[in-house]
Design an enzyme around this catalytic site. Structure first.
Site, PDB file in Angstrom:
ATOM      1  N   ASN A   1      18.412  -4.082  12.539  1.00 32.52           N
ATOM      2  CA  ASN A   1      19.712  -4.524  12.015  1.00 32.52           C
ATOM      3  C   ASN A   1      20.756  -3.401  12.101  1.00 32.52           C
ATOM      4  O   ASN A   1      20.424  -2.235  12.304  1.00 32.52           O
ATOM      5  CB  ASN A   1      19.531  -4.985  10.567  1.00 32.52           C
ATOM      6  CG  ASN A   1      20.702  -5.780  10.066  1.00 32.52           C
ATOM      7  OD1 ASN A   1      21.457  -6.362  10.851  1.00 32.52           O
ATOM      8  ND2 ASN A   1      20.880  -5.821   8.750  1.00 32.52           N
ATOM      9  N   LYS A   2      22.000  -3.807  11.932  1.00 29.79           N
ATOM     10  CA  LYS A   2      23.165  -2.901  11.910  1.00 29.79           C
ATOM     11  C   LYS A   2      23.333  -2.185  13.255  1.00 29.79           C
ATOM     12  O   LYS A   2      23.707  -1.010  13.312  1.00 29.79           O
ATOM     13  CB  LYS A   2      23.045  -1.900  10.759  1.00 29.79           C
ATOM     14  CG  LYS A   2      22.881  -2.582   9.394  1.00 29.79           C
ATOM     15  CD  LYS A   2      22.870  -1.604   8.242  1.00 29.79           C
ATOM     16  CE  LYS A   2      22.638  -2.324   6.914  1.00 29.79           C
ATOM     17  NZ  LYS A   2      22.661  -1.413   5.764  1.00 29.79           N
TER      18      LYS A   2
ATOM     19  N   GLY B   1     -12.400   6.418 -34.074  1.00 29.93           N
ATOM     20  CA  GLY B   1     -11.368   7.128 -34.828  1.00 29.93           C
ATOM     21  C   GLY B   1     -11.043   8.432 -34.139  1.00 29.93           C
ATOM     22  O   GLY B   1     -11.699   8.831 -33.161  1.00 29.93           O
TER      23      GLY B   1
ATOM     24  N   HIS C   1      13.080  -3.076  -3.004  1.00 25.38           N
ATOM     25  CA  HIS C   1      12.852  -1.925  -3.867  1.00 25.38           C
ATOM     26  C   HIS C   1      11.369  -1.806  -4.200  1.00 25.38           C
ATOM     27  O   HIS C   1      10.707  -2.805  -4.499  1.00 25.38           O
ATOM     28  CB  HIS C   1      13.669  -2.074  -5.155  1.00 25.38           C
ATOM     29  CG  HIS C   1      13.815  -0.798  -5.920  1.00 25.38           C
ATOM     30  ND1 HIS C   1      12.795  -0.289  -6.687  1.00 25.38           N
ATOM     31  CD2 HIS C   1      14.840   0.075  -6.026  1.00 25.38           C
ATOM     32  CE1 HIS C   1      13.197   0.851  -7.243  1.00 25.38           C
ATOM     33  NE2 HIS C   1      14.426   1.086  -6.856  1.00 25.38           N
TER      34      HIS C   1
ATOM     35  N   SER D   1     -13.512   6.612 -28.455  1.00 27.63           N
ATOM     36  CA  SER D   1     -13.198   5.343 -27.776  1.00 27.63           C
ATOM     37  C   SER D   1     -11.740   4.956 -28.014  1.00 27.63           C
ATOM     38  O   SER D   1     -11.460   4.004 -28.724  1.00 27.63           O
ATOM     39  CB  SER D   1     -14.143   4.229 -28.216  1.00 27.63           C
ATOM     40  OG  SER D   1     -14.377   4.220 -29.600  1.00 27.63           O
TER      41      SER D   1
END
Length: 603
Positions: A139-140, A440, A88, A514
């Protein structure tokens, strides 16, 4: 005779069948104890081999692999440490960890789907991490009626991808993990395939690596059990060492010779790659954890700026200019990504422009460190060429980087010694350098208060300068917007200017929103100890919205102004500011007096 140890990684996309295939490999090779087999039996009596690696409850509930599952097993020819890695995308970081130590890789592809984006991403990572021998397990095949044409088409597509990625040895095998076809036993349903089974390839693939290089040993621990013994413990990354060999201690560059090679079993006459030993030196040198002992005749390089290939592994984006902890071996310094050269599209290998990196992005970047490190390119040494980036707030590993080379400016640009320093310049002004950092929300009153403090200090005969965030954006930072990445770069530039002004002996006042704690911390660390004062002008959002002197909040609420702090861009409140000003309760004049009183002894 000792059997080879092979470190094996399996990878591919979700639902390609990795857990089933590897479970089948272990089961058919007789590497599963009987008690485990009993626990894996279904009510019908069959063995569910896929559950061998799904040890986490969450994995069993979701039917996916989350963590890296390690398994030791042996065959007649070799010993194996097998890592089944998550498919994943969310867990790509776990796959990178496993690939960093792997010798070979098994990349799975569902025969019905062909190459998927995660298959390509994992193959990029396998190549990046220095794995060159790959088995492509298509695969598969049972679900494709054992089609030779389907297999060969996928194998051809993958070989083309492998050539782009520098994967020099690719062997394609058609398999069915469910039935075990071409895993341990040959498949009767695919007589057209004459190559090795998965197990045959694992037992016979050539593990010969690059020629052994010169001696290098990163120091992991200074061994000082008593006053009479000082040794330096670590694992030899490359080469061979003997008592009497001349060595260089890096990054200091001092030379000495090896006195003893100490182990729990006694002293050795020789130690080589992969051995963990304690070395003593003929001379008393300053050697610390993170230093590197190296062949004096062929030492590695030392630099503080690099071009790296980076895998970003955090949910939060990479922001160039933000300070991260950089760890290379046992050495730890602070550093910043200064430039993203390009991001790599894993589906097309196209190079794309990027200003930030998101989860699982792969990119080529420039890295700047606050102190030099000893290194070799990752293509030469995994130990001295691989590094990680760590978030300084959360201690989370957020990136894995591979050094490509040192930037020329790392060697060409050196600090110039100056006869007149900050102490002399400050003494001339009869004051101590200081940086007053006002932070601030917009409209909290930072600039107003900073201006009043500046006037008071100037009236008192102090040499000051006020760097206002808005004013700086008219010149030095006029090219920056208000994205998170631009805000980080804005504060980085202001910080460097403030630092230069402090070096000139000035008292510097910075008024800037900031908004991020990481950048305020970076600003503090760039100043001399005790010379940074964080002043939090604290005003609630509802108060600054009522003031809204510039009409910015109204525009932000109307959707006319994007990335506005406090509305659709975050503000991280200081947890422990040096001075907190309650801007809702104090007038600017009162705030100024409180700041002057708090700082009176620091000027």
């Amino acid at each position: 005779m000792a059997r080879d140890l092979v470190r094996l990684i399996t990878c591919g996309s979700v639902d390609d069948g990795k857990s089933t295939l590897i479970g089948r490999l272990l089961h058919d090779a007789g590497a599963v104890p009987e008690d485990q087999l009993a626990a894996l039996r279904t009510p019908s009596g069959e063995v569910d081999v896929s559950r061998l690696f799904d040890g986490l409850d969450a994995e069993r509930e979701q039917g996916i692999t989350i963590d890296v599952a390690y398994r030791h097993f042996e065959t007649a020819g070799r010993r194996f440490i097998l890592a089944d890695t998550p498919g994943h995308p969310q867990y790509t970081r776990n796959m990178v960890t496993a690939a960093s130590t792997a010798d070979v890789a098994v990349v799975l592809v569902d025969a019905r789907k062909g190459l998927l984006p995660q298959t390509r991403r994992h193959s990029h990572l396998v190549g990046m991490m220095g794995v060159r021998r790959v088995l492509l397990a298509v695969n598969k095949m049972d679900l494709m009626d054992w089609s030779r044409a389907a297999f060969e088409e996928i194998a051809a597509d993958y070989r083309a991808l492998a050539a782009e990625l520098g994967l020099s040895e690719v062997t394609a095998v058609p398999v069915s993990g469910l039935g075990g076809d071409n895993v341990v036993r040959r498949s009767a349903d695919m007589p057209w395939y004459a190559g090795p089974t998965l197990l045959e390839w694992l037992e016979t693939t050539d593990l010969a690596g690059a020629a052994p290089g010169p001696f290098r040993m990163p120091v992991q621990w200074v061994n000082r059990p008593d006053a009479d013994f000082r040794g330096y413990a670590g694992r030899i990354a490359s080469g061979t060492v003997r008592p009497g060999d001349p060595v260089t201690v890096l990054p200091s560059g001092r030379t000495t010779t090896i006195d003893r090679i100490v182990t729990m079993g006694g002293d050795l006459s020789e130690a080589t790659t992969g051995q963990s030993v304690t070395l003593t030196l003929a001379d008393h040198l300053d050697v610390s954890r993170g230093d590197v002992l190296a062949d004096a005749g062929a030492p590695p390089e030392v630099a503080d700026q690099f071009e790296i290939q980076l895998v970003w592994m955090a949910d939060a984006p990479l922001l160039p200019g933000r300070a991260y902890v950089v760890k290379l071996g046992a050495a730890t310094v602070t550093g910043q990504i200064t430039d993203i050269r390009h991001r790599i599209n894993v589906e097309t290998s196209e190079h794309l422009a990027a200003r930030t990196l998101e989860l699982n992005d792969i990119a080529v970047c420039h890295l700047h460190l606050d102190a030099p490190l000893t290194f070799e390119p990752y293509a030469v040494s995994r130990d001295l060429g691989g590094l990680i980036l760590i978030d300084r707030q959360t201690n989370e590993t957020v990136g894995a980087g591979l050094i490509r080379f040192a930037l020329r400016r790392s060697a060409n640009v050196q600090w110039q010694a100056l006869d007149i320093g900050r102490a002399e310049r400050a003494a001339l002004k009869h004051q101590k350098p200081l940086v007053l950092w006002f932070t601030g929300l917009s409209g909290a009153g930072k600039s107003t208060i900073a201006n009043l403090v500046d006037k008071r200090l100037f009236a008192d005969g102090r040499h000051t300068f006020l760097l206002d965030g808005d004013n700086v954006r008219h010149g030095l930072n006029q090219d920056l917007g208000f994205t998170d990445a631009d805000r980080v770069e804005n504060i980085r530039r202001i910080t460097e200017v403030a630092r230069l002004m402090a070096d000139a002996g000035l008292i510097v006042l910075v008024s800037a929103i900031s908004p991020f704690a990481a950048e305020r911390r970076m600003a503090r660390e760039r100043m001399a100890p005790g010379e940074f004062v964080e002043i939090f002008v604290d005003a609630p959002l509802e108060v600054v919205e009522r003031r809204d002197v510039k009409g910015l909040y109204r525009k932000a609420r109307a959707g006319e102004l994007a990335n506005f702090t406090g509305i659709d861009s975050p503000y991280e409140r200081p947890e422990s500011p040096d001075i907190r000003i309650d801007a809702a309760a104090l007038t600017p004049e009162q705030a100024c007096e409180r700041i002057i009183d708090a700082l009176r002894d620091r000027f």
